[in-house]
Design a protein around this motif. Structure first.
Motif, short mmCIF file in Angstrom:
data_model
loop_
_atom_site.label_atom_id
_atom_site.label_comp_id
_atom_site.label_asym_id
_atom_site.label_seq_id
_atom_site.Cartn_x
_atom_site.Cartn_y
_atom_site.Cartn_z
N ALA A 91 28.11 -35.48 -15.20
CA ALA A 91 26.93 -36.67 -15.05
C ALA A 91 25.62 -36.02 -14.49
N ILE A 92 26.01 -35.23 -13.40
CA ILE A 92 24.67 -34.61 -12.91
C ILE A 92 23.71 -33.64 -13.92
N LEU A 93 24.59 -32.97 -14.77
CA LEU A 93 23.85 -32.27 -15.50
C LEU A 93 23.08 -33.11 -16.54
N GLU A 140 18.15 -35.20 -18.70
CA GLU A 140 17.32 -36.22 -19.05
C GLU A 140 15.93 -36.28 -18.20
N LYS A 141 16.10 -35.79 -17.00
CA LYS A 141 15.03 -35.69 -16.27
C LYS A 141 14.03 -34.63 -16.85
N GLU A 142 14.47 -33.61 -17.25
CA GLU A 142 13.64 -32.49 -17.63
C GLU A 142 12.95 -32.89 -19.04
N ALA A 143 14.00 -33.62 -19.89
CA ALA A 143 13.18 -34.01 -21.27
C ALA A 143 12.12 -35.00 -20.94
N ALA A 144 12.10 -35.81 -19.85
CA ALA A 144 11.16 -36.96 -19.51
C ALA A 144 9.93 -36.19 -19.11
N PHE A 145 10.01 -35.25 -18.28
CA PHE A 145 9.01 -34.35 -17.59
C PHE A 145 8.32 -33.63 -19.02
N ARG A 146 9.11 -33.13 -19.90
CA ARG A 146 8.41 -32.35 -20.72
C ARG A 146 7.60 -33.22 -21.95
#
Length: 105
Positions: free
Chosen positions: A46-48, A53-59
């Motif tokens: 779940a953490i990964l 998802e956070k990295e994808a949103a940032f990119r």
């Protein structure tokens, strides 16, 4: 000297009961450890996933920002080109009335 038969049987039953008790404890501990490991694995997954998802949103936000910058640059370039193309023999620039340069080209 040999102990009475009922004493030997009682000792055998007690040893068997203690072995079964130890086996039950070990099995219970093994089950508990298994459940802990499964829970930790799910937690890590779940953490990964959240980090991904956070990295994808940032990119994605970065890409939108770069696209907006590129569109702004294009608009400025087009405005400069348009302004420079209107400065021909018949126009003296923005905001000024057209002035004839005397050329019939």
């Amino acid at each position: 000297i040999s102990p009475p038969r009922d004493l030997v049987d009682a000792m055998a039953r007690q040893m068997k009961a203690e072995r079964e008790k130890r086996a039950a404890i070990l099995e219970s501990d093994g089950q508990r450890q298994s459940e802990i490991l499964v829970a930790e694995g799910k937690k890590q997954a779940a953490i990964l996933e959240a980090e991904g998802e956070k990295e994808a949103a940032f990119r994605e936000a970065e890409a939108r920002e770069r696209l907006a910058e590129a569109e702004a640059t294009l608009m400025v370039s087009q405005a400069i080109f348009l302004k420079s193309s209107l400065r021909g023999p018949f126009f003296s620039g923005w905001g000024s009335p057209p002035v004839w340069s005397g050329c019939y080209c």
